[in-house]
Write an enzyme that holds these catalytic residues in place. Structure first.
Site, PDB file in Angstrom:
ATOM      1  N   SER A 159      49.061 -26.421 102.031  1.00 53.10           N
ATOM      2  CA  SER A 159      50.200 -26.502 101.269  1.00 53.10           C
ATOM      3  C   SER A 159      51.560 -26.917 101.852  1.00 53.10           C
ATOM      4  O   SER A 159      51.625 -26.279 102.876  1.00 53.10           O
ATOM      5  CB  SER A 159      49.992 -25.335 100.398  1.00 53.10           C
ATOM      6  OG  SER A 159      51.476 -25.126  99.379  1.00 53.10           O
ATOM      7  N   TYR A 214      50.925 -16.276 100.047  1.00 55.62           N
ATOM      8  CA  TYR A 214      50.415 -17.680  99.754  1.00 55.62           C
ATOM      9  C   TYR A 214      51.008 -18.395 100.971  1.00 55.62           C
ATOM     10  O   TYR A 214      50.303 -19.162 101.663  1.00 55.62           O
ATOM     11  CB  TYR A 214      50.841 -18.093  98.443  1.00 55.62           C
ATOM     12  CG  TYR A 214      50.238 -19.615  98.391  1.00 55.62           C
ATOM     13  CD1 TYR A 214      48.755 -19.826  97.849  1.00 55.62           C
ATOM     14  CD2 TYR A 214      50.826 -20.596  98.205  1.00 55.62           C
ATOM     15  CE1 TYR A 214      48.139 -20.927  97.623  1.00 55.62           C
ATOM     16  CE2 TYR A 214      50.330 -21.971  98.092  1.00 55.62           C
ATOM     17  CZ  TYR A 214      49.077 -22.138  98.158  1.00 55.62           C
ATOM     18  OH  TYR A 214      48.429 -23.208  97.478  1.00 55.62           O
TER      19      TYR A 214
END
Length: 212
Positions: free
Chosen positions: A96, A109
């Site tokens: 990501s 995350y």
């Protein structure tokens, strides 16, 4: 163990239920798969998200995110790499933009996705001599059911307004579509990308280089 099987388009697909956080569970599933044929491609795509800073993220939340997003990838690579070493193969990890830039309230995350990027480089280096390629994809915001669920939970009655606001954070003016990520994944796993390994591919509508 096989949950379902789909045949069509010249190919056959079967689904196997697996807890990626359990190395023994992953090993059992991969052993069952290899009995039916070789492993050519591994796409690590299981993941969970979490919203919070270092201060507001609990130990339980942090452990859960890393267990799925990092250990889960390791478990699958660990189970597959021995087979791939014999005949070559491709490993693709879903990372990501959060792994390489600062995003507010994405502490756990972002940590996990940064680890995925580093893991990708390490595996690519260690197994290049075995004809195993390893790359990762770093999407920015993609319009998935997770986004819709997040908006419904946190902004009831204002979902469309907030969706437009989130979409506008991409310089290109919209969120990505799942099919666009899938197209890049297909390319990186194909023979057309045979000269590509050890690379993190942003697919972000200009977010990393054009944002702000």
């Amino acid at each position: 163990m096989v949950a379902s099987e789909i045949v069509g388009g010249g190919g056959k697909a079967s689904a196997h239920r697996c807890d990626v956080t359990s190395q023994s569970d992953v090993a059992s599933v991969f052993e069952a798969i290899i009995k039916r044929g070789r492993i050519n491609i591994l796409v690590n795509n299981a993941g969970v998200s979490h919203i919070g800073s270092a201060e507001s993220t609990t130990e339980e939340d942090f452990d859960r995110v890393l267990a799925v997003n990092v250990k889960g990838y390791y478990n699958c690579i660990h189970a597959a790499i021995g087979y791939m070493k014999e005949m070559g193969g491709v490993i693709l990890n879903m990372a990501s933009v959060a792994g390489s830039t600062g995003l507010a309230d994405r502490f756990a995350y972002s940590t996990s996705k940064g680890a995925v990027i580093a893991m990708t480089y390490s595996v690519a280096r260690d197994y290049i001599a075995h004809n195993v390629r390893c790359n990762c994809i770093s999407p920015a915001r993609v319009h998935t059911p997770f986004v819709d669920g997040y908006l419904k939970k946190n902004y009831p009655g204002h979902e469309r307004e907030m969706y437009e606001k989130l979409a506008a954070t991409q310089p290109i003016g919209r969120m990505g579509e799942p099919e666009e990520i899938a197209d890049l994944a297909l390319y990186l796993c194909s023979d057309a990308a045979a000269f590509i390994t050890g690379t993190n591919y942003p697919i972000d509508g200009g977010f990393l280089n054009l944002h702000g």
